[in-house]
Each structure stands twice: as C-alpha cells, then as structure tokens.
Design an enzyme around this catalytic site. Structure first.
Site, PDB file in Angstrom:
ATOM      1  N   LYS A 128      13.141  13.092  -2.681  1.00 43.36           N
ATOM      2  CA  LYS A 128      11.696  13.031  -2.481  1.00 43.36           C
ATOM      3  C   LYS A 128      11.292  13.961  -1.296  1.00 43.36           C
ATOM      4  O   LYS A 128      11.842  14.414  -0.561  1.00 43.36           O
ATOM      5  CB  LYS A 128      11.487  11.416  -2.039  1.00 43.36           C
ATOM      6  CG  LYS A 128      10.143  11.211  -2.361  1.00 43.36           C
ATOM      7  CD  LYS A 128       9.770  10.765  -4.160  1.00 43.36           C
ATOM      8  CE  LYS A 128       8.203  10.653  -4.324  1.00 43.36           C
ATOM      9  NZ  LYS A 128       8.263  10.126  -5.688  1.00 43.36           N
ATOM     10  N   ASP A 168       3.602  13.566  -7.573  1.00 41.28           N
ATOM     11  CA  ASP A 168       3.642  12.354  -7.204  1.00 41.28           C
ATOM     12  C   ASP A 168       1.860  12.162  -6.589  1.00 41.28           C
ATOM     13  O   ASP A 168       1.116  13.011  -7.065  1.00 41.28           O
ATOM     14  CB  ASP A 168       4.342  11.977  -6.101  1.00 41.28           C
ATOM     15  CG  ASP A 168       4.655  10.423  -5.580  1.00 41.28           C
ATOM     16  OD1 ASP A 168       5.263   9.685  -6.552  1.00 41.28           O
ATOM     17  OD2 ASP A 168       3.914   9.890  -4.757  1.00 41.28           O
TER      18      ASP A 168
HETATM   19  P1  NDP Z   1      -2.736  10.047  -8.184  1.00 37.54           P
HETATM   20  O1  NDP Z   1      -2.827  10.594  -6.862  1.00 37.54           O
HETATM   21  O2  NDP Z   1      -2.721  10.800  -9.402  1.00 37.54           O
HETATM   22  O3  NDP Z   1      -3.270   8.635  -7.974  1.00 37.54           O
HETATM   23  C1  NDP Z   1      -3.179   7.568  -7.286  1.00 37.54           C
HETATM   24  C2  NDP Z   1      -3.976   6.447  -7.303  1.00 37.54           C
HETATM   25  O4  NDP Z   1      -3.770   5.399  -6.419  1.00 37.54           O
HETATM   26  C3  NDP Z   1      -5.451   6.775  -6.978  1.00 37.54           C
HETATM   27  O5  NDP Z   1      -6.190   6.104  -7.842  1.00 37.54           O
HETATM   28  C4  NDP Z   1      -5.520   6.326  -5.618  1.00 37.54           C
HETATM   29  O6  NDP Z   1      -6.956   6.283  -5.260  1.00 37.54           O
HETATM   30  C5  NDP Z   1      -4.860   5.233  -5.530  1.00 37.54           C
HETATM   31  N1  NDP Z   1      -4.138   5.235  -4.072  1.00 37.54           N
HETATM   32  C6  NDP Z   1      -3.494   6.185  -3.468  1.00 37.54           C
HETATM   33  N2  NDP Z   1      -3.205   5.629  -2.170  1.00 37.54           N
HETATM   34  C7  NDP Z   1      -3.772   4.338  -2.145  1.00 37.54           C
HETATM   35  C8  NDP Z   1      -3.966   3.394  -1.024  1.00 37.54           C
HETATM   36  N3  NDP Z   1      -3.329   3.607   0.124  1.00 37.54           N
HETATM   37  N4  NDP Z   1      -4.522   2.265  -1.340  1.00 37.54           N
HETATM   38  C9  NDP Z   1      -5.377   2.016  -2.576  1.00 37.54           C
HETATM   39  N5  NDP Z   1      -5.067   3.020  -3.607  1.00 37.54           N
HETATM   40  C10 NDP Z   1      -4.505   4.235  -3.212  1.00 37.54           C
HETATM   41  O7  NDP Z   1      -0.899   9.282  -8.157  1.00 37.54           O
HETATM   42  P2  NDP Z   1      -0.140   9.075  -9.322  1.00 37.54           P
HETATM   43  O8  NDP Z   1      -0.568   8.311 -10.346  1.00 37.54           O
HETATM   44  O9  NDP Z   1       0.691  10.025  -9.703  1.00 37.54           O
HETATM   45  O10 NDP Z   1       0.893   7.910  -8.644  1.00 37.54           O
HETATM   46  C11 NDP Z   1       0.558   6.513  -8.243  1.00 37.54           C
HETATM   47  C12 NDP Z   1       1.751   5.739  -7.976  1.00 37.54           C
HETATM   48  O11 NDP Z   1       2.691   5.885  -9.131  1.00 37.54           O
HETATM   49  C13 NDP Z   1       2.575   6.334  -6.792  1.00 37.54           C
HETATM   50  O12 NDP Z   1       3.211   5.056  -6.303  1.00 37.54           O
HETATM   51  C14 NDP Z   1       3.715   7.156  -7.301  1.00 37.54           C
HETATM   52  O13 NDP Z   1       4.778   7.229  -6.548  1.00 37.54           O
HETATM   53  C15 NDP Z   1       4.008   6.331  -8.393  1.00 37.54           C
HETATM   54  N6  NDP Z   1       4.782   7.283  -9.631  1.00 37.54           N
HETATM   55  C16 NDP Z   1       4.291   8.445 -10.116  1.00 37.54           C
HETATM   56  C17 NDP Z   1       4.815   9.207 -11.037  1.00 37.54           C
HETATM   57  C18 NDP Z   1       4.123  10.129 -11.644  1.00 37.54           C
HETATM   58  O14 NDP Z   1       4.673  10.716 -12.525  1.00 37.54           O
HETATM   59  N7  NDP Z   1       3.002  10.806 -11.335  1.00 37.54           N
HETATM   60  C19 NDP Z   1       6.112   8.790 -11.588  1.00 37.54           C
HETATM   61  C20 NDP Z   1       6.641   7.424 -10.922  1.00 37.54           C
HETATM   62  C21 NDP Z   1       5.915   6.632 -10.101  1.00 37.54           C
HETATM   63  P3  NDP Z   1      -7.781   7.420  -4.269  1.00 37.54           P
HETATM   64  O15 NDP Z   1      -8.046   8.420  -5.308  1.00 37.54           O
HETATM   65  O16 NDP Z   1      -8.936   6.515  -3.752  1.00 37.54           O
HETATM   66  O17 NDP Z   1      -6.777   7.891  -3.280  1.00 37.54           O
END
Ligand code: NDP
Length: 448
Positions: A128, A168
């Site tokens: 990671k 991510d």
């Molecule tokens: P994105 O950056 O596309 O989206 C993240 C989302 O989560 C946004 O809506 C963001 O809101 C919100 N967010 C981020 N930080 C916080 C916080 N501290 N409190 C509340 N909301 C928050 O990321 P992903 O969709 O790719 O990833 C989301 C999750 O899924 C993560 O945990 C990631 O590790 C996991 N994941 C992702 C994968 C992938 O293929 N993308 C694979 C497996 C797991 P805002 O815009 O306000 O920051």
C-alpha cells in the site's frame, strides 16, 4: 482479550514497537483475534514465528515529495510505500492521497491488503502507499506536478513483477495516468506497473466499476445463502460518493434495491425517491464539487451537514464506502434498531471493532472489507493478466470473472465461518481463509 500467552505476547510487542499507530494496531488486533484458534491448532506457527513475521512489513519506504504550485511556491509532502508481504506474489495495493495519510494508515491498509489479495485466489502479495497531499482544490497542473514528483522517487521501488500500485482515496484515473506517464518516461518501458490505467494505454474494462459492483455481487450472494433474500425491493444507504460508492449505487439499483442516501466528508443527502446517480456523477466525477449540491438539482431531497448521521437513516442494507472508522458502535446500534439485515463494507475498515462485533452478535449479514471490497484488486489482477498477454477482454468477460471471484470469496469464507461454528462471523472466516494460504507459502519458503 486474547486467550493464549503466545498471541497476547505478539500483540504486546507490537504495541510497544508501534505505540502511536492506532489504526495499525486496530487492524492487527482484529486479525489476531480471529487467528488465535489457528495458532493453537498449528504449532509450527508459534515455532517458526509466523505471526511475528506476518505483522512486520518486509519493507517500508518513506520519502520527500517536493513540487511547485501554480503560484510558484515550493510545496513539500511526504510519500510512503509499504511492501508488506510477497509470499504469494508481487506486492499489490493502492495509493491514497489524503491529508490524513500517515505511517499508521499505510500500514493498516497494507496489512489488510495481504489477506484481501489472498482471498481473491490470484497470486498477489500485499502492499500500500500514499501521501498526505490533498488533491482537493488543486488545478490539473498541480496534480500532475505532484504525481510526477511522487513517481520520480517511487519508480525505483516498483515494477510489473515486483510491486504494482493502483488507486485509492484521492487517486483515480487522472492521477494514475500522470504517475504511469512519469514511470514510462523514466524507465523507457511500457509495462503493467500500475493498474487502473486509462483504456487507451492498458487499462481494463470494468476496473472503474469493479469495487462497487463486486461489493454488490458479494452482498447478493451472502443474502441469498444466509437469509434466502436479495437486493430486490430493499432500501439501501451508502456512505461516500467516490469511486466505490458510485458504482455500488449503480449495481444495487440494477439488482432492484433503492438507494436513498449518500454522503461526502461534509454531510449526507437523503432522497426518498431513490438517488439519481447521473446527478451524483455530474457533481462528483465531472465538477468535483460537494454532495450538498444535489439538493439544488433534485426536488424532494434533503441535506444534513453531518456525514456520520447517515447511519440513522432507516434501511435494510447499509454499504459503508467512505473511509476507516466511519461506523462506530452507536451507529451500529441505530442500524440494528432500524431493522438492517446486511452491512457489507466497501471502504477499508469502516466499522470499528465494537461495531463489527455488534453486527455479528445480532446476526446481521456482515461482509468484512477484505472480502466484500476485494473486487477492485481482483480486477486489477485481471488487468495485470491482460497486460502480460498484451490482450484485452470485453467488459462482459471481465465482469463475469469478477462475479465469479466474488461468489467464490463469499463461499470460501462462509464455509470457514461455518467450520468455526458461527456462519455470521464472516470476519473470522475471511481472516482465517486468507491467512492460511499466506502462512503455508511463508512456511514453504523458509525463514526470511
Ligand atoms: P474516492 O476518493 O473516490 O472517494 C472517497 C469518498 O469517501 C468521498 O466521497 C469522500 O468524501 C469520502 N471520504 C474520504 N475521507 C473521508 C473522511 N475522513 N470522512 C468522511 N468521508 C470521507 O475513494 P474510493 O471510493 O476509491 O475509496 C473509498 C474507500 O474504499 C476507501 O476506504 C478505500 O480504501 C476503499 N477501497 C477502494 C478501492 C478502489 O478500487 N477504489 C478498492 C478497495 C477499497 P470527500 O469528497 O468529502 O473527501
């Protein structure tokens, strides 16, 4: 909390060495709790210090990333890559750009990634990476300058057969494109060193959709097997509005569910008529604005400026898809009191340890992240296959393989949970099933 001296000591030592890394210790505690019975059954684990070795990363790199912003000022960020475990294949795991990123978060994500990658059935080790850089509010040129500077250091540590990063939080197609371009410029080779690439330069169809779609395939199979039920006619709440949340919303809707709430880090929107995903995509993917905009564009929707309150919305299925520790015991109690039947994790470690336990004790179908969100990395594995073959599969081919992988993951961890006497403890099932393969490989390869 631990029943055996061995595991108790392993965790005490880990705490002493990493006392300020709370997310890392949380993930380690959750995993060790599940593995205790395996360690008792298999004495070679203690003899060969497998748990101690499993918890210690093979390599952890921290580096300076200096770049110039649009105003001509020099900016300095910190970059990380943990190459956690390569027993079953090259290190594989995403890169996160978010101001909260630190060594603890990178290590918790890397540790979870080892088990997740093992569950996919593909030959991938765990890694990671990330940085405390915040892409929010930056121009495209600034994001490019940062990504190029980040890769100028990272390139020497990675390779298509060594370590293959992906996206991510904060790292999507745009950032992967800039990093891939810089890698290619430095090493003068077009190889599949990153996944999540653009379709015109080696990306896989269905990678963008994979984590969210995979989450729903897993949930559907779990509902069918454990509750003889499905998404059809169910009310769904999804936190987040990023890559995972958006495609979970799309697939949940296609499977007959009605998604009524989504969020970002500022607050959540509630739409009793069902979320209009085109509007969310326009706001988040195209305009990169806040979810609160939704209520200006869709009649009947309301906005609440507190993202954690999303769990008080009544639903049958909850899919936390934002970030770690976004769902605590209080939230779990509200969901159960409101009659939730399934909580499957799209984000990594979104539920606190207490919340996970509460779901399992209350016989909620609880999909732990390392299993239910493994569709993203599984499809990244399929992207690596296609890059090695210099060939591309169609959307339907990749999607069918993804569905197969998610169905297998569910049954493998469910069977393990049943073997250990509680079919609702899919967390234990996932930890044990994922660990045993890595453990066997580590034992076979000698002490290192
Ligand atoms: P994105 O950056 O596309 O989206 C993240 C989302 O989560 C946004 O809506 C963001 O809101 C919100 N967010 C981020 N930080 C916080 C916080 N501290 N409190 C509340 N909301 C928050 O990321 P992903 O969709 O790719 O990833 C989301 C999750 O899924 C993560 O945990 C990631 O590790 C996991 N994941 C992702 C994968 C992938 O293929 N993308 C694979 C497996 C797991 P805002 O815009 O306000 O920051």
């Amino acid at each position: 909390m631990f029943k055996t001296e061995y595991v108790k000591n392993v965790f005490e030592n880990l705490k002493n060495k990493n006392s300020n890394e709370k997310e890392f210790l949380q993930a380690a505690e959750e995993i060790l709790t599940s593995l205790e019975e395996v360690a008792v059954k298999r004495p070679e684990i203690q003899e060969k210090k497998v748990l101690e070795r499993f918890l210690e990363p093979e390599r952890f790199v921290q580096f300076r990333v200096a770049w110039v912003d649009d105003a001509g000022n020099v900016q300095v960020n910190r970059g990380y890559r943990v190459q956690y475990n390569s027993a079953i294949g090259p290190y594989k795991g995403g890169i996160r750009f978010h101001p909260s990123v630190n060594a603890s978060i990178i290590k918790f994500l890397g540790l979870e990634q080892i088990l997740k990658n093992s569950l996919t059935g593909l030959p991938m080790g765990g890694g990671k990476g990330g940085s405390d850089f915040d892409p929010k509010g930056k121009s495209d040129r600034e994001v490019m300058a940062f990504c190029q500077a980040f890769m100028t250091e990272l390139y020497r540590h990675i390779g298509e057969d060594t370590d293959v990063p992906a996206g991510d939080i904060g790292v999507g197609g745009r950032e992967v494109g800039f990093m891939y371009g810089q890698y290619k410029r430095i090493v003068n080779k077009s190889v599949g060193v990153l996944t999540g690439k653009g379709l015109s330069f080696g990306g896989s169809l269905a990678r963008t959709e994979a984590t969210g779609y995979g989450l729903c395939y897993f949930t559907e199979e779990a509902l069918k097997t454990i509750k003889k039920d499905s998404f059809k006619g169910k009310t769904v709440v999804i936190s987040g509005s990023g890559n995972v949340a958006i495609y979970a919303c799309q697939k949940a809707t296609q499977l007959g569910g009605k998604v009524v709430a989504m969020s970002d880090s500022n607050g959540y929107v509630y739409d009793p008529n069902g979320i209009n995903l085109d509007v969310v995509k326009q706001i988040k993917e195209v305009e990169r604005k806040r979810i609160s905009e939704y209520v200006q564009r869709v009649q009947g929707a309301t906005y609440t400026p507190n993202c954690k309150d999303i769990w008080s919305v009544k639903c049958d299925i909850a899919l936390p898809c934002a970030t770690q520790n976004e769902l605590d015991l209080d939230a779990a109690k509200k969901l159960v009191a409101n009659g939730v039947i399934a909580v499957c994790e799209g984000a990594n470690m979104p539920s606190t340890i207490d919340a996970c336990k509460y779901f399992i004790d209350n016989k909620v179908v609880f999909g732990p992240a390392k299993a239910s969100n493994a569709g993203g990395v599984a499809t990244s594995g399929l992207e690596m296959c296609q890059n090695s073959m210099r060939y591309s599969w169609t959307f339907e081919e990749v999607d069918a393989k993804l569905k197969d992988i998610m169905t297998n993951i569910f049954h493998n961890i469910h069977n393990t949970a049943v073997k250990y006497d509680n079919e609702f403890d899919l967390l234990k099932g996932a930890n044990i099933y994922g660990f045993e393969k890595v453990c066997d490989a580590m034992l076979a390869q000698g002490i290192m």
